[in-house]
Design an enzyme around this catalytic site. Structure first.
Site, short mmCIF file in Angstrom:
data_model
loop_
_atom_site.label_atom_id
_atom_site.label_comp_id
_atom_site.label_asym_id
_atom_site.label_seq_id
_atom_site.Cartn_x
_atom_site.Cartn_y
_atom_site.Cartn_z
N SER A 35 36.62 -80.24 -17.66
CA SER A 35 37.97 -79.70 -17.63
C SER A 35 38.71 -80.06 -18.91
CB SER A 35 38.73 -80.26 -16.42
OG SER A 35 40.11 -79.93 -16.47
N TYR B 90 41.81 -88.08 -12.67
CA TYR B 90 40.93 -86.91 -12.78
C TYR B 90 40.60 -86.63 -14.25
CZ TYR B 90 39.60 -81.94 -12.49
OH TYR B 90 38.96 -80.72 -12.60
N LYS C 136 36.91 -86.71 -15.99
CA LYS C 136 36.32 -85.57 -16.69
C LYS C 136 35.97 -85.91 -18.13
CE LYS C 136 36.26 -82.45 -13.43
NZ LYS C 136 34.96 -81.92 -12.92
#
Length: 258
Positions: A141, A154, A158
């Site tokens: 991402s 998060y 990633k």
């Protein structure tokens, strides 16, 4: 649309491959001729299909190492091999760092970084001993490449996933190729939760140079390519699938003052 990449005879595993981006990946692989196995903690409301073909589904908690290893042993027993793994499962709630404590953020990292490591290790044990090796694709991402307020854990996971893929590509060469797709915003059935109604989704899309959010099928097409022999010399790479990225905020600020 007719595919120019034939994956007939390929066996692919897609984690979280039953909805959203994962379902788009599964449909693209099915459309290219692959046999597709999907897995998630909960079964889908209906099987994922494309071109008259249906993906298999297994209920697995990807954070449980024994369950993951059992899945890959079952796939090898039933299909004879595993040619491609798409590490798609993941996600996060919106939560500022000071909310919930480190333990809750650690669970986000477990799902988005440690689970793909667990799954990749299980896949590698199958791929390393088979003719043709295999291909592993991490679904990354842009959150791992720029500040991600509200989803910091998060974004950190990633970023780590992309680095992990590069190291895997070196350690597991030449038998197994490992690459990352770095995704921007993708329109799914849950987009309204993040961007609002159709007007809101369109407004967000206009911030992307290509003028819209990605379609899950477009992510799937990139996965088909990386899983195929057409990408036989691509490993340790990060392919940006983000519509040109994000327009720098200072450009809009400068325009507003003119």
């Amino acid at each position: 649309m007719a595919t120019i990449t034939d994956l007939t005879g390929c066996v692919a595993v897609v984690t979280g491959g039953t909805r959203g981006v994962g379902a788009g990946i599964t449909r693209a692989l099915l459309g290219a001729g692959a046999e597709v196995v999907t897995c998630a903690r909960r079964p889908p409301d209906k099987p994922v299909e494309a071109g008259g073909r249906t993906a298999r589904f297994f209920t697995v908690d990807l954070r449980e190492g024994e369950a993951v290893r059992a899945l890959f042993e079952q796939v090898r027993a039933e299909y004879g091999r595993v040619d491609a793994l798409i590490n798609n499962a993941g996600g996060t709630p919106y939560r500022m760092l000071e909310e919930g404590g480190a333990e809750r953020h650690a669970r986000v990292i477990e799902l988005n970084l440690l689970a793909p490591l667990t799954v990749s290790l299980a896949a590698y044990e199958v791929m390393r001993s088979q003719s043709g090796g295999g291909s592993i694709v991490m679904i990354g991402s842009v959150s791992g490449e720029r500040p991600s307020p509200g989803t910091a854990a998060y974004g950190a996971a990633k970023a780590g996933l992309e680095q992990l893929a590069r190291s895997m590509a070196v350690e597991w060469a030449p038998r197994v190729r490992v690459n990352t797709l770095v995704l921007g915003m993708v329109r799914t059935e849950l987009s309204h939760l993040h961007y609002g109604d159709e007007e809101g989704i369109a407004a967000v899309g206009r911030t992307v140079p290509l003028g819209r959010l990605a379609d899950p099928a477009e992510v799937g097409d990139a996965c088909v390519f990386l899983a195929s022999d057409r990408a036989s010399y691509i490993s340790g790479a990060s392919l940006l699938v983000h519509g040109g990225g994000e327009r720098p905020a200072f450009l809009d600020a400068a325009t507003a003052n003119q």
